[in-house]
Design a protein around this motif. Sequence first.
Motif, PDB file in Angstrom:
ATOM      1  N   LEU A   1       0.840  -1.203   0.000  1.00 54.35           N
ATOM      2  CA  LEU A   1       0.000   0.000   0.000  1.00 54.35           C
ATOM      3  C   LEU A   1       0.872   1.249   0.000  1.00 54.35           C
ATOM      4  O   LEU A   1       0.638   2.185  -0.779  1.00 54.35           O
ATOM      5  N   ARG A   2       1.858   1.281   0.860  1.00 56.30           N
ATOM      6  CA  ARG A   2       2.748   2.440   0.946  1.00 56.30           C
ATOM      7  C   ARG A   2       3.508   2.628  -0.373  1.00 56.30           C
ATOM      8  O   ARG A   2       3.703   3.758  -0.832  1.00 56.30           O
ATOM      9  N   GLU A   3       3.924   1.530  -0.958  1.00 56.79           N
ATOM     10  CA  GLU A   3       4.628   1.606  -2.245  1.00 56.79           C
ATOM     11  C   GLU A   3       3.709   2.178  -3.315  1.00 56.79           C
ATOM     12  O   GLU A   3       4.120   3.043  -4.110  1.00 56.79           O
ATOM     13  N   ALA A   4       2.454   1.720  -3.346  1.00 56.13           N
ATOM     14  CA  ALA A   4       1.495   2.213  -4.334  1.00 56.13           C
ATOM     15  C   ALA A   4       1.281   3.719  -4.193  1.00 56.13           C
ATOM     16  O   ALA A   4       1.250   4.455  -5.192  1.00 56.13           O
ATOM     17  N   VAL A   5       1.144   4.187  -2.954  1.00 53.49           N
ATOM     18  CA  VAL A   5       0.939   5.619  -2.719  1.00 53.49           C
ATOM     19  C   VAL A   5       2.155   6.416  -3.171  1.00 53.49           C
ATOM     20  O   VAL A   5       2.036   7.440  -3.870  1.00 53.49           O
TER      21      VAL A   5
ATOM     22  N   ILE B   1      -0.605  -1.939  -5.829  1.00 55.42           N
ATOM     23  CA  ILE B   1      -1.924  -2.049  -5.202  1.00 55.42           C
ATOM     24  C   ILE B   1      -2.619  -3.337  -5.632  1.00 55.42           C
ATOM     25  O   ILE B   1      -3.378  -3.944  -4.850  1.00 55.42           O
ATOM     26  N   ASP B   2      -2.366  -3.799  -6.844  1.00 59.58           N
ATOM     27  CA  ASP B   2      -2.931  -5.076  -7.277  1.00 59.58           C
ATOM     28  C   ASP B   2      -2.367  -6.227  -6.453  1.00 59.58           C
ATOM     29  O   ASP B   2      -3.079  -7.198  -6.138  1.00 59.58           O
ATOM     30  N   ALA B   3      -1.093  -6.134  -6.079  1.00 50.33           N
ATOM     31  CA  ALA B   3      -0.493  -7.159  -5.233  1.00 50.33           C
ATOM     32  C   ALA B   3      -1.107  -7.118  -3.826  1.00 50.33           C
ATOM     33  O   ALA B   3      -1.320  -8.164  -3.196  1.00 50.33           O
ATOM     34  N   ALA B   4      -1.395  -5.919  -3.340  1.00 51.15           N
ATOM     35  CA  ALA B   4      -2.054  -5.793  -2.042  1.00 51.15           C
ATOM     36  C   ALA B   4      -3.454  -6.388  -2.096  1.00 51.15           C
ATOM     37  O   ALA B   4      -3.899  -7.065  -1.162  1.00 51.15           O
TER      38      ALA B   4
ATOM     39  N   ARG C   1      -5.220  -9.432   0.057  1.00 50.25           N
ATOM     40  CA  ARG C   1      -6.451  -9.244   0.829  1.00 50.25           C
ATOM     41  C   ARG C   1      -7.593  -8.904  -0.136  1.00 50.25           C
ATOM     42  O   ARG C   1      -8.059  -7.769  -0.204  1.00 50.25           O
ATOM     43  N   PRO C   2      -8.071  -9.905  -0.904  1.00 51.80           N
ATOM     44  CA  PRO C   2      -9.055  -9.629  -1.961  1.00 51.80           C
ATOM     45  C   PRO C   2     -10.387  -9.093  -1.457  1.00 51.80           C
ATOM     46  O   PRO C   2     -11.113  -8.447  -2.216  1.00 51.80           O
ATOM     47  N   SER C   3     -10.736  -9.333  -0.211  1.00 53.56           N
ATOM     48  CA  SER C   3     -12.020  -8.876   0.322  1.00 53.56           C
ATOM     49  C   SER C   3     -11.903  -7.572   1.083  1.00 53.56           C
ATOM     50  O   SER C   3     -12.852  -7.159   1.770  1.00 53.56           O
ATOM     51  N   ASP C   4     -10.770  -6.915   0.970  1.00 52.39           N
ATOM     52  CA  ASP C   4     -10.561  -5.645   1.649  1.00 52.39           C
ATOM     53  C   ASP C   4     -11.088  -4.516   0.763  1.00 52.39           C
ATOM     54  O   ASP C   4     -10.511  -4.229  -0.290  1.00 52.39           O
TER      55      ASP C   4
END
Length: 443
Positions: A274-278, A293-296, A300-303
């Motif tokens: 998430l931090r990397e995506a931002v 963000i796709d890796a995140a 956690r697909p249901s997040d």
Amino acid sequence: MLFHLFFRLTSIPVMMLWLVVTPLQAQSLLRDADIEYGLKQIAAPVLSAAGLSPSRVKILVVNDSSLNAFVVSNDAIFVHYGLINRMESADMLQAVLAHEAAHIVNGHLTRRLTNLKAARTAAGLGLALSAVAAATGNGHAAGGLAIGTQSSAQARFFKHTRAEEASADQAGIRFLKSAGIDPKGMSDILNLFRGQEILAESRQDPYLRSHPLSRDRLRAVEGFVAAYGNTGAEDPTASYWFERVKGKLSAYTRNPKWTLRRLKESPYKDVRLLREAVAEHRQSRTKQALRAIDAAIAARPSDPFYHDQRGQILIETRNFSAAAAAYGRGVQLAPNDALLLSGYGRALLASGNIKKAKQTLEKARSIDFRDGSMLRDLSVAYAKSGQTGMAALVTAERYALSGRLKDAGIHAKRAVDLLPTGSGPWQRAQDVLIASERAEKRR
């Protein structure tokens, strides 16, 4: 930019309280669905131990890098992002929240609001943000965020007495112990501010100026902590959400290169992603941001909030259809989150789906009507649908929420002339118009 910035908001139910005060220099909130959900998870055990409802009391982030936290309503605790960025553990943040919750429970705020309504010195204090209770259906509570930094009236309103601080410390530590949280976080917070009392007031952090610190107070807190004892390991849920909230806030408020150099500091893979995506998004490296963000999301697909983040990246790079799909998935997973709905409605509007955008934004408004960005988008959706009366009404409400009552009155008058007399929307327009007229008389 990810965060929604809201300036000097005030709810229509508490408009009369707003009218007795003068707006000063504006502060803003950083509204983000992910961060507010995380703060709710961190605060829940503390609020429950204090006898407060975690679903009613919101934890909101103020767009300010200084160290401070405060309450000005029974339904919200405000924390500067600068203070969160300085926290080292969930226990420390929970200690801050426990202390502020104690001010609510001990009635410190209620007495001040009673005095505020009766005192003419209130004219020096700007109340800007609505009582957050309005978002949960309790529109009767008064409150708000006091804005500006120069008013002596404001300083008196914010500054707690040493007696209030001592009682809030003791009650806060009791709440922490009851919730199974290590109370040492309370002394850790006070130690963060040690030595600042010798500085000139202009150089002190606002927290110290509003929460007076003394050696006696610190010794008392350390005594309470020793008496209550260590409760053991930190709660894993609180630890996770603390890392995520702080990680996301710092990624948006610190230099992207600083963030990228420190990705490995987080013990959670999805938070690192998430931090990397931002950080990559802030440097306009969209492919890298989406990859992260796709890796995140894969982790956690249901997040719902990772889908929200994906939508944010896409809408800010003008990929509106893909953004709507991402937001839509987030809304499927969290259908009653007003900020997620607001983002989804914005993406639908940008992609040309006006009818669905209007429906989505209306639902967001029904949950939390104080979102200025949502109201702006909703007024555009009504205008594009040919509903000029509703567009004028929503615009009037948006101006009223930002404290621009003169402009609000102009649009409210237009709405009153266009909407069916006696209808619900017509009544809303009348409320804004009356508030505007009363404000003008007080000028």
